[in-house]
Scaffold this active site. Sequence first.
Site, PDB file in Angstrom:
ATOM      1  N   HIS A 146      49.421  10.767  16.372  1.00 20.80           N
ATOM      2  CA  HIS A 146      49.848  11.724  15.346  1.00 20.80           C
ATOM      3  C   HIS A 146      51.354  11.974  15.328  1.00 20.80           C
ATOM      4  CE1 HIS A 146      45.923  11.842  13.934  1.00 20.80           C
ATOM      5  NE2 HIS A 146      45.419  12.356  15.046  1.00 20.80           N
ATOM      6  N   ASN A 163      47.448  10.547  23.725  1.00 24.87           N
ATOM      7  CA  ASN A 163      47.342   9.731  22.516  1.00 24.87           C
ATOM      8  C   ASN A 163      48.472  10.139  21.550  1.00 24.87           C
ATOM      9  OD1 ASN A 163      46.640   9.100  19.768  1.00 24.87           O
ATOM     10  ND2 ASN A 163      44.600   8.562  20.479  1.00 24.87           N
ATOM     11  N   ARG A 197      44.916   1.040  13.795  1.00 23.07           N
ATOM     12  CA  ARG A 197      43.826   0.984  12.807  1.00 23.07           C
ATOM     13  C   ARG A 197      44.033  -0.175  11.853  1.00 23.07           C
ATOM     14  NH1 ARG A 197      40.375   5.022  11.337  1.00 23.07           N
ATOM     15  NH2 ARG A 197      40.191   6.684  12.837  1.00 23.07           N
ATOM     16  N   HIS A 213      38.121  13.347  22.910  1.00 22.68           N
ATOM     17  CA  HIS A 213      37.906  13.696  21.515  1.00 22.68           C
ATOM     18  C   HIS A 213      37.754  15.205  21.332  1.00 22.68           C
ATOM     19  CE1 HIS A 213      37.483  12.275  17.427  1.00 22.68           C
ATOM     20  NE2 HIS A 213      36.821  13.392  17.248  1.00 22.68           N
ATOM     21  N   THR A 234      38.118   9.223  14.677  1.00 23.55           N
ATOM     22  CA  THR A 234      36.977   8.434  15.135  1.00 23.55           C
ATOM     23  C   THR A 234      35.734   9.311  15.228  1.00 23.55           C
ATOM     24  OG1 THR A 234      38.603   7.310  16.501  1.00 23.55           O
ATOM     25  CG2 THR A 234      36.301   6.747  16.869  1.00 23.55           C
ATOM     26  N   GLU A 244      34.335   5.631  28.054  1.00 25.90           N
ATOM     27  CA  GLU A 244      34.953   6.896  27.633  1.00 25.90           C
ATOM     28  C   GLU A 244      33.870   7.681  26.918  1.00 25.90           C
ATOM     29  OE1 GLU A 244      38.691   6.854  25.480  1.00 25.90           O
ATOM     30  OE2 GLU A 244      38.319   8.883  24.738  1.00 25.90           O
TER      31      GLU A 244
HETATM   32  N1  PXP Z   1      39.542   9.075  22.577  1.00 20.84           N
HETATM   33  C1  PXP Z   1      39.235   8.279  21.519  1.00 20.84           C
HETATM   34  C2  PXP Z   1      38.437   7.039  21.781  1.00 20.84           C
HETATM   35  C3  PXP Z   1      39.664   8.601  20.224  1.00 20.84           C
HETATM   36  O1  PXP Z   1      39.338   7.806  19.188  1.00 20.84           O
HETATM   37  C4  PXP Z   1      40.450   9.764  20.035  1.00 20.84           C
HETATM   38  C5  PXP Z   1      40.960  10.081  18.665  1.00 20.84           C
HETATM   39  O2  PXP Z   1      41.966   9.186  18.321  1.00 20.84           O
HETATM   40  C6  PXP Z   1      40.771  10.524  21.165  1.00 20.84           C
HETATM   41  C7  PXP Z   1      40.278  10.186  22.414  1.00 20.84           C
HETATM   42  C8  PXP Z   1      41.647  11.730  21.068  1.00 20.84           C
HETATM   43  O3  PXP Z   1      41.021  12.670  20.286  1.00 20.84           O
HETATM   44  P1  PXP Z   1      41.859  13.963  19.814  1.00 20.84           P
HETATM   45  O4  PXP Z   1      42.955  13.448  18.933  1.00 20.84           O
HETATM   46  O5  PXP Z   1      40.834  14.775  19.106  1.00 20.84           O
HETATM   47  O6  PXP Z   1      42.390  14.591  21.061  1.00 20.84           O
END
Ligand code: PXP
Length: 239
Positions: free
Chosen positions: A9, A6, A44, A190, A100, A150
């Site tokens: 950031h 992801n 978002r 997450h 989230t 997920e």
């Molecule tokens: N999966 C989902 C559905 C999310 O909303 C997020 C956060 O954006 C993540 C995974 C990744 O979480 P993290 O940034 O804590 O690794």
Amino acid sequence: MNLAVNIDHIATLREARGGLEPDPVHAAVLAELAGASGIVCHLREDRRHVNDRDVRTLREVVTTKLDLEMAATTEIISIALDIVPDTVTLVPEKRQELTTEGGIDVAENRSFYSDVIGMFHNKGIAVSLFIEPDQTQVEASLECEADIVELHTGMYANARTRAEADVQLVRLRAASELAADSGLTVTAGHGLDLRNLAPLTTIRHIEEVSIGHALVCRAVYVGIGEAVREYLDCMRQGC
Ligand code: PXP
């Protein structure tokens, strides 16, 4: 188990100065070259990090799999139907939240999610539902014809003791077994990092993890390619 990265950031850092650097698209390419099996971004409603240009450019550039995380709102659904990512992941979204929080309540909103999933399927887009690892939510996801669930690993990641973490691993294992036996693809994400990832890899039904914040933090020190390789090593050889 595969790793989806992801890149939200990277965009957060760019937005800190409102310029062009660092570019999440560059990060996506480096993550793919280092072995990521997919790129995830969350468009978002308030565009606090990833923006519309990022998603459109990622659609052109990503060669593995582009997963667009999104709230099921009219505006974002219409953008997603236009861009056609490989997968959309439907998540809850609150403006004040830092990230989230919690999964979506599919069980209480079956006809809504069923209709939304139908719209994406008509465009050939696979749909993942971000849910708590609960039997009711897994069964409702199946009923709505989701392709993927997920499982939210937040409670596991936030566990303060080994015993608490074990309780959450049992929940994740049970939900993933039920989902996989029902024909759903299972992923998880997450709050995962190099400290809590290894035990999760023992759950064989989880095909992919989605990791953002901790991996991007690590990338600040070692670069995005090296951070991806460290996570892949951890998943394959333990850490
Ligand atoms: N999966 C989902 C559905 C999310 O909303 C997020 C956060 O954006 C993540 C995974 C990744 O979480 P993290 O940034 O804590 O690794």
